[in-house]
Enzyme design. Structure first.
Site, PDB file in Angstrom:
ATOM      1  N   GLY A 195       0.922  -1.254  -0.029  1.00  0.00           N
ATOM      2  CA  GLY A 195      -0.027  -0.053   0.006  1.00  0.00           C
ATOM      3  C   GLY A 195       0.845   1.189  -0.115  1.00  0.00           C
ATOM      4  O   GLY A 195       0.241   2.294   0.136  1.00  0.00           O
ATOM      5  N   GLU A 198       0.852   3.557  -5.398  1.00  0.00           N
ATOM      6  CA  GLU A 198      -0.455   3.304  -6.021  1.00  0.00           C
ATOM      7  C   GLU A 198      -0.390   2.366  -7.314  1.00  0.00           C
ATOM      8  O   GLU A 198       0.645   1.774  -7.614  1.00  0.00           O
ATOM      9  CB  GLU A 198      -0.966   4.616  -6.641  1.00  0.00           C
ATOM     10  CG  GLU A 198      -1.184   5.899  -5.529  1.00  0.00           C
ATOM     11  CD  GLU A 198      -2.160   5.777  -4.727  1.00  0.00           C
ATOM     12  OE1 GLU A 198      -3.165   4.894  -5.094  1.00  0.00           O
ATOM     13  OE2 GLU A 198      -2.103   6.303  -3.825  1.00  0.00           O
ATOM     14  N   LYS A 213       6.289  19.362  -4.407  1.00  0.00           N
ATOM     15  CA  LYS A 213       6.752  19.893  -3.068  1.00  0.00           C
ATOM     16  C   LYS A 213       7.831  20.684  -3.325  1.00  0.00           C
ATOM     17  O   LYS A 213       8.174  21.630  -2.291  1.00  0.00           O
ATOM     18  CB  LYS A 213       6.808  18.609  -2.218  1.00  0.00           C
ATOM     19  CG  LYS A 213       5.735  17.804  -2.134  1.00  0.00           C
ATOM     20  CD  LYS A 213       5.812  16.208  -1.503  1.00  0.00           C
ATOM     21  CE  LYS A 213       4.593  15.570  -1.216  1.00  0.00           C
ATOM     22  NZ  LYS A 213       5.007  14.088  -1.027  1.00  0.00           N
TER      23      LYS A 213
END
Length: 450
Positions: A195, A198, A213
Site C-alpha cells: 500500500g 498506487e 513539493k
C-alpha cells in the site's frame, strides 16, 4: 473580521472537501477533539458539512447524519461556513472551490501540493483580497512541520539550501533495493502490495509528486515564486541494482532528492552581477548518491526528511512520516487551529512572501557532480581517451577505477563539481567514442561542499 462581542461564543463552522484517506481522519479528529479544539481556539469548532462524490460510498468513519453532501460548490458558498478544509487534490474543481470559499469569507486549509505548485499565486492573491488565510502545511511531507518553520521560525534568517526526501514511495523502493538487492520492478511490486505505492505509480516514481513539493519549499525558503514547471525532474525508474551496488562501494546510498539552492555570485553577460544582485534559485528533483555520513542517508522505508541549511541557524533536520491519513490530518489540524484562532482574533497570517523575485536557473547552469559507469574496450590508451573527453568539456575527474577485464571491462568515473551542461556534454561525447561500448549509468552525486 471580528464577529463582535455579542457573537464571541458562536461556534466556528468547518466545511471539509473530501472524505477519503486524509479527509476521513480530519473529520474524525474534529469530532473526537471538540473539547480540546474549543479550548485551543477560544470558540467551539463544529462541522458544517462534508462534500463527497458519492453519499453511499464506503468510508473509514461514520459521518453524522445530514453532514454529507455532493454539492461542494454550494457548501463553500454558505454564509455560515467560516473555515474550509480542501483534501480532494488535483487542479479542478479544487481551485474553483478554494477561490469561491475565500471570496465568500472563509479561510482555507489545503493539502493540495499540485495546485499550490501550479497556481499558488492566484490563491494567495485571492486570500489577500478577501482578508482571509490560506494554510497548507500538509501539502509537503505529511506530518512533518517544515513549511511553517521555513515561513515563520526562519523568517529572520537566510536559508541557503533545502535538501529533502519528500516522497515515501520512492524512498521505500530505493531502500528496499539497497537492503535486499532487489531490482526496481521487484521493489515497486512489493511497495504496491504493502500500500505504499498506487496501482499507477507514475506521479511518485517519475518525480512529479516530489517536484511539486520542491516548488513549494523553494518558494517559501527563497521568497520567490517557483512553480512545478520550473523544477528539473527525473524519476527513479532507471535506477538499477548495479547503481545501488556502485553507490555502496563508494560509501553512499541512492535517494530521490528534492534540492532547492540559493546560488550567489552569478554574473551577467557583461561580467557584472545580474539584475537580481547575482542571486538565483536552482530547484531540481532526481536520484542521487549521498554519503552514508549525511543525515538523509539514514532515512529508511517510507519516511520523509528535510535538511535545511541557513546562515544563522546552521543545519536543521526535520524527520517523520510523510504520508498516510492520520499523519497528514495532524498537519491539517494544526493549520485549522491557527486559521480558527486568527478568525476569532480578527487577524490573518502573513500570507505569501515573494519579495525577492529571484529567477530560477536552468538545469544546465546548476553545479553538481556525476558518477558515470562506462563499458569500454580493454586496451591501452582507453583511460587517457576518456580523461581527455572530460577535460575537453572543462570537467575535472575526482576518482576513476576500472572493474573487470576483456569484454567485461568498465570504468567508473566520479567528477568534481561542474555545471550540469558540461557534464551532460561530456556524457554525450563519451557515447560517441569508438572505445566506448555503452555508458551504462549516469547519476549525480550530492553531499559535501563545492
Amino acid at each position: 473580521m471580528n464577529d463582535g462581542d455579542g457573537a464571541q461564543q458562536r461556534a466556528l463552522r468547518v466545511a471539509v472537501l473530501g472524505c477519503g484517506v486524509v479527509g476521513s481522519q480530519v473529520v474524525r479528529l474534529i469530532l473526537e477533539q471538540a473539547g480540546d479544539l474549543a479550548a485551543r481556539v477560544g470558540r467551539p469548532v463544529e462541522l458544517a458539512g462534508v462534500a463527497v462524490r458519492r453519499i453511499d460510498a464506503p468510508r473509514e468513519i461514520e459521518v453524522p447524519d445530514g453532514l454529507l453532501t455532493t454539492d461542494a460548490a454550494g457548501l463553500v458558498a454558505r454564509e455560515d461556513v467560516d473555515l474550509v478544509v480542501e483534501v480532494i487534490g488535483g487542479i479542478e474543481p479544487a481551485r474553483t472551490l478554494i477561490l469561491s470559499a475565500l471570496e465568500h469569507g472563509a479561510s482555507v486549509v489545503s493539502a493540495n501540493k499540485a495546485l499550490l505548485a501550479e497556481d499558488g499565486p492566484t490563491l494567495f492573491e485571492m486570500a489577500a483580497k478577501a482578508g482571509r488565510d490560506i494554510f497548507y502545511e500538509a501539502a509537503v511531507a505529511g506530518a512533518i512541520p517544515i513549511l511553517r518553520p521555513l515561513s515563520e521560525s526562519l523568517a529572520g534568517d537566510r536559508v541557503t539550501r533545502v535538501l529533502g526526501i519528500v516522497n515515501g514511495t520512492t524512498n521505500y523502493i530505493l531502500d528496499k533495493m539497497d537492503t535486499s538487492g532487489a531490482g526496481f520492478a521487484e521493489a515497486l511490486a512489493e511497495a504496491q502490495d504493502l500500500g505504499y505505492a498506487e496501482a499507477d505509480p507514475t506521479a511518485d516514481v517519475e518525480g512529479f509528486d516530489a517536484a511539486a513539493k520542491a516548488a513549494i519549499l523553494a518558494s517559501l525558503a527563497f521568497h520567490s515564486r517557483v512553480t512545478a514547471a520550473d523544477v528539473h525532474r527525473e524519476g527513479i525508474s532507471e535506477v538499477t541494482a548495479a547503481d545501488i551496488a556502485s553507490a555502496r562501494e563508494m560509501g553512499c546510498v541512492v535517494k530521490l532528492l528534492a534540492i532547492c539552492e540559493l546560488r550567489t555570485g552569478l554574473l551577467g553577460p557583461d561580467g557584472t552581477e545580474d539584475a537580481n544582485g547575482g542571486e538565483a534559485v536552482a530547484v531540481r528533483v532526481h536520484p542521487a548518491m549521498i554519503p552514508l555520513a549525511h543525515p538523509l542517508a539514514s532515512v529508511r522505508g517510507a519516511y520523509n526528511a528535510v535538511f535545511v541549511e541557513s546562515d544563522a541557524a546552521g543545519e536543521l533536520m526535520f524527520y517523520g512520516p510523510g504520508a498516510g491519513g492520520a499523519p497528514t490530518a495532524s498537519a491539517v489540524m494544526g493549520d485549522l487551529v491557527t486559521a480558527a484562532r486568527n478568525h476569532v482574533a480578527g487577524t490573518r497570517g502573513s500570507g505569501e512572501s515573494a519579495y525577492a523575485d529571484r529567477a530560477v536557473l536552468p538545469m544546465g547552469e546548476t553545479r553538481t557532480r556525476y558518477h558515470v559507469a562506462i563499458d569500454v574496450d580493454d586496451r591501452a590508451g582507453v583511460l587517457a581517451t576518456v580523461a581527455l573527453a572530460f577535460a575537453e568539456h572543462g570537467v575535472s575527474i575526482q576518482t576513476v577505477r576500472q572493474e573487470g577485464r576483456d569484454d567485461d571491462a568498465q570504468l567508473v568515473v566520479v567528477s568534481h563539481w561542474a555545471t550540469d551542461a558540461q557534464l551532460s556534454a561530456t556524457v554525450e561525447h563519451l557515447r560517441g567514442l569508438e572505445i566506448v561500448r555503452e555508458v551504462t549509468s549516469v547519476m549525480r552525486v550530492e553531499g559535501g561542499d563545492e
